[in-house]
Structures are given as C-alpha cells and as structure tokens.
Design an enzyme around this catalytic site. Structure first.
Site, mmCIF file in Angstrom:
data_model
loop_
_atom_site.group_PDB
_atom_site.id
_atom_site.type_symbol
_atom_site.label_atom_id
_atom_site.label_comp_id
_atom_site.label_asym_id
_atom_site.label_seq_id
_atom_site.Cartn_x
_atom_site.Cartn_y
_atom_site.Cartn_z
ATOM 1 N N ASP A 244 0.843 -1.201 0.000
ATOM 2 C CA ASP A 244 0.000 0.000 0.000
ATOM 3 C C ASP A 244 0.883 1.257 0.000
ATOM 4 O O ASP A 244 0.603 2.226 -0.705
ATOM 5 C CB ASP A 244 -0.908 -0.015 1.237
ATOM 6 C CG ASP A 244 -1.625 -1.343 1.381
ATOM 7 O OD1 ASP A 244 -2.462 -1.663 0.533
ATOM 8 O OD2 ASP A 244 -1.306 -2.099 2.328
ATOM 9 N N HIS B 23 -4.445 -3.384 6.573
ATOM 10 C CA HIS B 23 -4.270 -3.651 5.137
ATOM 11 C C HIS B 23 -5.634 -4.070 4.600
ATOM 12 O O HIS B 23 -5.950 -5.250 4.474
ATOM 13 C CB HIS B 23 -3.241 -4.748 4.890
ATOM 14 C CG HIS B 23 -3.263 -5.219 3.457
ATOM 15 N ND1 HIS B 23 -2.827 -4.429 2.414
ATOM 16 C CD2 HIS B 23 -3.718 -6.351 2.897
ATOM 17 C CE1 HIS B 23 -3.016 -5.075 1.277
ATOM 18 N NE2 HIS B 23 -3.555 -6.241 1.536
HETATM 19 P P1 NAI Z 1 -2.351 -18.229 -3.815
HETATM 20 O O1 NAI Z 1 -3.720 -18.770 -3.562
HETATM 21 O O2 NAI Z 1 -1.793 -18.243 -5.188
HETATM 22 O O3 NAI Z 1 -1.298 -19.011 -2.889
HETATM 23 C C1 NAI Z 1 -1.544 -19.279 -1.558
HETATM 24 C C2 NAI Z 1 -0.855 -20.589 -1.249
HETATM 25 O O4 NAI Z 1 -0.953 -20.803 0.150
HETATM 26 C C3 NAI Z 1 -1.490 -21.790 -1.943
HETATM 27 O O5 NAI Z 1 -0.507 -22.487 -2.668
HETATM 28 C C4 NAI Z 1 -2.028 -22.616 -0.765
HETATM 29 O O6 NAI Z 1 -1.939 -24.016 -1.004
HETATM 30 C C5 NAI Z 1 -1.113 -22.179 0.355
HETATM 31 N N1 NAI Z 1 -1.662 -22.394 1.705
HETATM 32 C C6 NAI Z 1 -2.939 -22.308 2.118
HETATM 33 N N2 NAI Z 1 -3.027 -22.633 3.419
HETATM 34 C C7 NAI Z 1 -1.779 -22.914 3.827
HETATM 35 C C8 NAI Z 1 -1.235 -23.326 5.077
HETATM 36 N N3 NAI Z 1 -2.009 -23.534 6.132
HETATM 37 N N4 NAI Z 1 0.090 -23.537 5.153
HETATM 38 C C9 NAI Z 1 0.880 -23.355 4.080
HETATM 39 N N5 NAI Z 1 0.424 -22.976 2.856
HETATM 40 C C10 NAI Z 1 -0.893 -22.749 2.757
HETATM 41 O O7 NAI Z 1 -2.353 -16.762 -3.194
HETATM 42 P P2 NAI Z 1 -1.298 -15.581 -3.403
HETATM 43 O O8 NAI Z 1 -1.698 -14.765 -4.570
HETATM 44 O O9 NAI Z 1 0.073 -16.122 -3.341
HETATM 45 O O10 NAI Z 1 -1.629 -14.702 -2.111
HETATM 46 C C11 NAI Z 1 -1.357 -15.196 -0.808
HETATM 47 C C12 NAI Z 1 -2.005 -14.310 0.236
HETATM 48 O O11 NAI Z 1 -1.452 -13.004 0.219
HETATM 49 C C13 NAI Z 1 -3.509 -14.124 0.083
HETATM 50 O O12 NAI Z 1 -4.106 -14.225 1.374
HETATM 51 C C14 NAI Z 1 -3.642 -12.709 -0.426
HETATM 52 O O13 NAI Z 1 -4.885 -12.137 -0.081
HETATM 53 C C15 NAI Z 1 -2.509 -12.050 0.333
HETATM 54 N N6 NAI Z 1 -2.036 -10.772 -0.216
HETATM 55 C C16 NAI Z 1 -1.633 -9.820 0.693
HETATM 56 C C17 NAI Z 1 -1.149 -8.604 0.276
HETATM 57 C C18 NAI Z 1 -0.719 -7.570 1.272
HETATM 58 O O14 NAI Z 1 -0.400 -6.463 0.830
HETATM 59 N N7 NAI Z 1 -0.670 -7.811 2.585
HETATM 60 C C19 NAI Z 1 -1.054 -8.295 -1.163
HETATM 61 C C20 NAI Z 1 -1.447 -9.354 -2.035
HETATM 62 C C21 NAI Z 1 -1.937 -10.552 -1.558
#
Ligand code: NAI
Length: 324
Positions: free
Chosen positions: A159, A187
C-alpha cells in the site's frame, strides 16, 4: 563468506511465492553476500506443485542458495528460522462471510504461531502477508508466548509503495523524490494513506496537489488498488506483493533509507491502544524498527485513523477465542 540464514516461506507454491522465493534466492532481500537456506511450507495437496517450484529453484543454480527444504509440516518449515514470511492463507470461498474467513485463517495462523514459538530462532523476524494480514499476525503472535510481539509484523508496504507511485505520478516526480508517506491501520479498504507529512523533492505534498484530488481520488485509489488489479489482470497482485515483502524484510533487517509503513503491535502511540496490529510510520535501523513520534494530526486524519482502528478491533473480536 557469511553463515547462511534460514528463511521460511509459507504458501510456497502460490502466486506470490512464485516471485518471492526466486528474488530471495537471488539475494534481493538480504544482499548478494548472504547465503540462504529456503524452508518452504505448503498444504499436503500442494506438495507436488511445490516440488515443481523446488525443481525450478534448483535449475536457477543460485550461488547463494545452500539448501532447500520443502514440507507440509510447520515444525519443520520453521525450524531455526531467522526470517518467516507467512504468505499462505485461506482465500474467501463462495458464500463465505467475513467472519468465516477470519476464523478459517485464525485456525491456520494459531497453528503457525505455535510452530514458530516452538521451533524458530529466538530472534526470528515474522512478516504476515496472507490476508487478513494484520489480524493473522495478531493471532500468530498471541500463540507464540515465548517470542516478543514486536517480532510479528504484517505487510502494508505494498500500500505504501502504491501510494508513493500515485503521488509521484501526480506531481511529475520520481518515487525517490517522495518522503514521509504513511499508511495507517489495516491492510484493507479502511487503511488511511496519509500525505500530510509527505514532501516531494523537498516541497510539502499538500502544496502540490489539490485537497479534492487527495480526498476523492488518491485515498480511494490506494485503498482499492488491489481490486483494480484483479479487475485488469484477472488475478490478484503477486509480483508487486512479493516485491513489497522483500522491501519490508530488507529494511527491517538492514535499515530503511527513510520513513516506511509497517503494521506492528500497537503500543498506544497516536492513541492506538495495544491489542491490535496497526500500520504506523517507522524508521528501521540495526535490525529494529521504531515508530516515528510527534507527528501532528488534524481532525481528518484522526477520524480516518479511528475508522481503520475500529475495523481491526472488530476483526479481533471475531477471533478473540483463538487468541490463546
Ligand atoms: P495463492 O492462492 O496463489 O497461494 C496461496 C498458497 O498458500 C497456496 O498455494 C495454498 O496451497 C497455500 N496455503 C494455504 N493454506 C496454507 C497453510 N495452512 N500452510 C501453508 N500454505 C498454505 O495466493 P497468493 O496470490 O500467493 O496470495 C497469498 C495471500 O497473500 C492471500 O491471502 C492474499 O490475499 C494475500 N495478499 C496480501 C497482500 C498484502 O499487501 N498484505 C497483497 C497481495 C496478496
């Protein structure tokens, strides 16, 4: 040659990690002279995909990578970890209410908090990226009684970086000309991107942009940027999220060149009482961060800061029973 450090990444087969792991391995986070051991955590059904990521990491022949561990056991992933980037989270499914999402993630982050408590280096630096990031970080911290709550942070650097670019583009300057940007609070769409203390090439930002643009374009655009990217790309921000996670950890470990935003344990500064993870302006040096104190706040800022604080207190109330 320095001793290698252990870096745990959760959600390691996901979209963000597909950028993050490679940039960490290439030395973007801790420097080109710091060897790393990557400890990658996934859920069991994603282990095959994770194996593919490990194959690719190996195929890059990164000079700094000393070892790669891939596991579905948080105790293994966090063993002696010096840095932990908690990216994996449960996305919102069909028909899932906000409360269900909070609870599903609370279950994940309470387990991971305990595993960090039992296994990680006593000096581990934890960054939570997985949403709802602030409250997930709170849950992890509350489940890690032997670690200092100050070791748990959540990411608002994306952000912050988005806000830097919006202001730089509006004023016809470069992002490196902008200092003093602040993201306050959660966030989420209630975050408060504040330019009241910003200077652009030495001139107060408030003198360079109209108040109306600030209130009706800048603030909502920064708050809604994630949604705009999903609309345009058909997928959520991944490379920019990874880049910001690297910025956050690099600055925390090696020092920031100015004010940056980090969501950290509220300590009463600026009237935000303890009990939530709230984004503040900080300066990092010697492996620690310090909240920038003494900034004057007008009524507009106070009201925006309170709104995002209220949301965080509501999130906390929804998961209170899991706070250990
Ligand atoms: P994604 O869905 O592509 O990857 C998430 C991965 O986490 C998946 O491979 C899944 O199998 C794994 N996962 C789920 N539960 C798990 C657990 N208990 N232990 C280990 N691995 C686990 O999602 P992406 O795009 O990589 O985003 C990840 C997170 O980051 C989302 O929650 C998204 O909302 C968040 N995010 C946060 C931002 C921020 O600025 N704070 C910015 C962009 C995304």
């Amino acid at each position: 040659m320095k001793q290698p450090v252990r870096i745990a990444i959760t959600g390691a087969a996901g979209n963000i990690s597909y950028s993050l792991a490679f940039r960490i391995a290439s030395g973007d986070m801790l420097g080109k002279d710091q060897p790393v051991i990557l400890q990658l955590l996934e859920i069991t059904p994603a282990l095959e995909a994770l194996n593919g990521v490990v194959m690719e990491l190996n195929d890059c022949a990164f000079p700094l990578v000393q070892d790669i561990v891939a596991t579905d056991d948080a105790n293994v992933a966090f063993k002696d970890a010096d840095y932990a980037l908690l990216v994996g989270a449960r996305p919102r499914g069909p028909g899932m209410e906000r409360k269900d999402l909070l609870e599903a993630n609370a279950a994940i982050f309470s387990v991971q908090g305990k595993a960090l408590n039992d296994n990680a280096s006593r000096d581990v630096k934890v960054l939570v990226v997985g949403n709802p990031a602030n409250t997930n970080a709170l849950i992890a911290s509350c489940n890690a009684p032997d670690l200092n709550p100050g070791q748990f942070t959540a990411m608002t650097r994306l952000d912050h970086n988005r806000a830097l670019t919006q202001l730089a583009q509006k004023t016809g300057k470069h992002v490196t000309d902008v200092e003093g940007m602040i993201i306050w609070g959660n966030h989420s769409a209630t975050q408060y991107p504040d330019i009241a203390h910003c200077k652009v090439a030495g001139t107060p930002a408030a003198e360079l942009v109209e108040r109306d643009w600030y209130e009706t374009t800048f603030i909502p655009d920064v708050q809604q940027r994630g949604a705009a990217i999903i609309k345009a790309r058909g997928a959520s921000s991944a490379a920019s999220a990874a880049s910001s996670a690297i910025d956050h950890m690099r600055d925390w470990a090696l020092g920031s060149s100015g004010v940056v935003s980090m969501a950290i344990s509220a300590d009463g500064s600026y009237g935000i009482e303890p009990g939530i993870i709230y984004s503040y302006p900080v300066v990092c040096r010697n492996g620690a961060y310090e909240i920038v104190q003494g900034l004057a706040l007008d009524d507009f800022s106070k009201q925006k800061m309170k709104a995002t604080e209220d949301e965080l207190r509501q999130e906390r109330a929804a998961v209170e029973h899991l706070l250990g």
